[in-house]
Scaffold this motif. Sequence first.
Motif, PDB file in Angstrom:
ATOM      1  N   GLN A  25      -4.524 -98.556 -49.173  1.00  0.00           N
ATOM      2  CA  GLN A  25      -4.034 -97.434 -48.377  1.00  0.00           C
ATOM      3  C   GLN A  25      -3.672 -96.230 -49.238  1.00  0.00           C
ATOM      4  OE1 GLN A  25      -2.979-100.632 -48.027  1.00  0.00           O
ATOM      5  NE2 GLN A  25      -2.479-101.112 -45.902  1.00  0.00           N
ATOM      6  N   GLY A  30     -11.440 -95.413 -47.174  1.00  0.00           N
ATOM      7  CA  GLY A  30     -10.487 -95.045 -46.131  1.00  0.00           C
ATOM      8  C   GLY A  30      -9.067 -94.894 -46.632  1.00  0.00           C
ATOM      9  N   LYS A  56      -5.558 -93.465 -47.376  1.00  0.00           N
ATOM     10  CA  LYS A  56      -4.757 -92.583 -46.528  1.00  0.00           C
ATOM     11  C   LYS A  56      -3.876 -91.619 -47.321  1.00  0.00           C
ATOM     12  CE  LYS A  56      -6.305 -94.816 -42.946  1.00  0.00           C
ATOM     13  NZ  LYS A  56      -7.418 -94.227 -42.163  1.00  0.00           N
ATOM     14  N   HIS A  57      -3.724 -91.864 -48.627  1.00  0.00           N
ATOM     15  CA  HIS A  57      -2.827 -91.019 -49.426  1.00  0.00           C
ATOM     16  C   HIS A  57      -3.293 -91.056 -50.878  1.00  0.00           C
ATOM     17  CE1 HIS A  57       1.678 -89.966 -50.443  1.00  0.00           C
ATOM     18  NE2 HIS A  57       0.846 -88.995 -50.775  1.00  0.00           N
ATOM     19  N   ILE A  60      -8.763 -85.721 -48.118  1.00  0.00           N
ATOM     20  CA  ILE A  60      -7.872 -86.883 -48.106  1.00  0.00           C
ATOM     21  C   ILE A  60      -6.425 -86.388 -48.191  1.00  0.00           C
ATOM     22  CG2 ILE A  60      -7.190 -88.993 -49.323  1.00  0.00           C
ATOM     23  CD1 ILE A  60     -10.016 -89.148 -50.446  1.00  0.00           C
ATOM     24  N   LYS A 116       5.134 -90.439 -47.081  1.00  0.00           N
ATOM     25  CA  LYS A 116       4.020 -89.775 -46.411  1.00  0.00           C
ATOM     26  C   LYS A 116       3.467 -88.659 -47.303  1.00  0.00           C
ATOM     27  CE  LYS A 116       5.706 -90.594 -41.699  1.00  0.00           C
ATOM     28  NZ  LYS A 116       6.116 -89.961 -40.413  1.00  0.00           N
TER      29      LYS A 116
END
Length: 254
Positions: free
Chosen positions: A52, A87, A89-90, A123, A176
């Motif tokens: 992730q 994929g 996410k961060h 991204i 986040k």
Amino acid sequence: MKIVVIGGTGLIGSKTVERLRNKGHEALAASPNSGVDTITGKGLAEALAGAQVVLDLANSPSFEDKAVLEFFQTSGRNLLKAGDVAGVKHHIALSIVGMERLQGSGYMRAKMAQEELIKSSGIPYTIVHSTQFHEFMAGIAQSGTVGQTVHLSPAYVQPIASDDVADVMAEVALGKPVNGTIEIGGPEKIRLTEIVTRLFKATNDPRQVMADPHARYFGVELEDNSLVTGAKARLGQIRFDDWLSRQPPQKKSA
């Protein structure tokens, strides 16, 4: 969650991996020694499968202008491409406070190129700008050494301990994306000449420090604000003298 730390066996990487694992996450310490090479792309797809978050803490083995630019561009492109396919996410990268003010330096231009790739990748990302580490003050002194004299800029620095950096990197990895930059630095601003003088006194190093406003740092002359954080920076807790007092005794320099 699975977090891949590129450069995960280095100074900051190893400490960050330890912190993430202690919090129960699957932190993969990726480096050429573990079969993951961001320059050739070898092992990247396998390492990033199911990840992730990616932390890019890798550094160029060469600081020569052309080589360092090629490293950060090639490594950055390969890592971002693999991250997109996986994929991720961060995407998180560690960069340098004052980088944008020091573009006369080939190394700083290479870091700028790396950041531009990240920002245009699509991204979600966070870029952490850090001041120089306590651990690297000796190397900076060595770079300015001629005989028994060390020529250094008297500009201010704001060094931070690697433990404080790793704390932030682990926290950012679990947070986040900010799709922007955050700054971190040490708890005190001090002139580079003074901090190296303290280092030499503590280690019984006989070299003499000479203040030279024209002494170069990564190829550029410094101003007082070149290497210090802005008002909104997050500051570490470990002062240089406290860090220094915890270091094992060192041999005298020749």
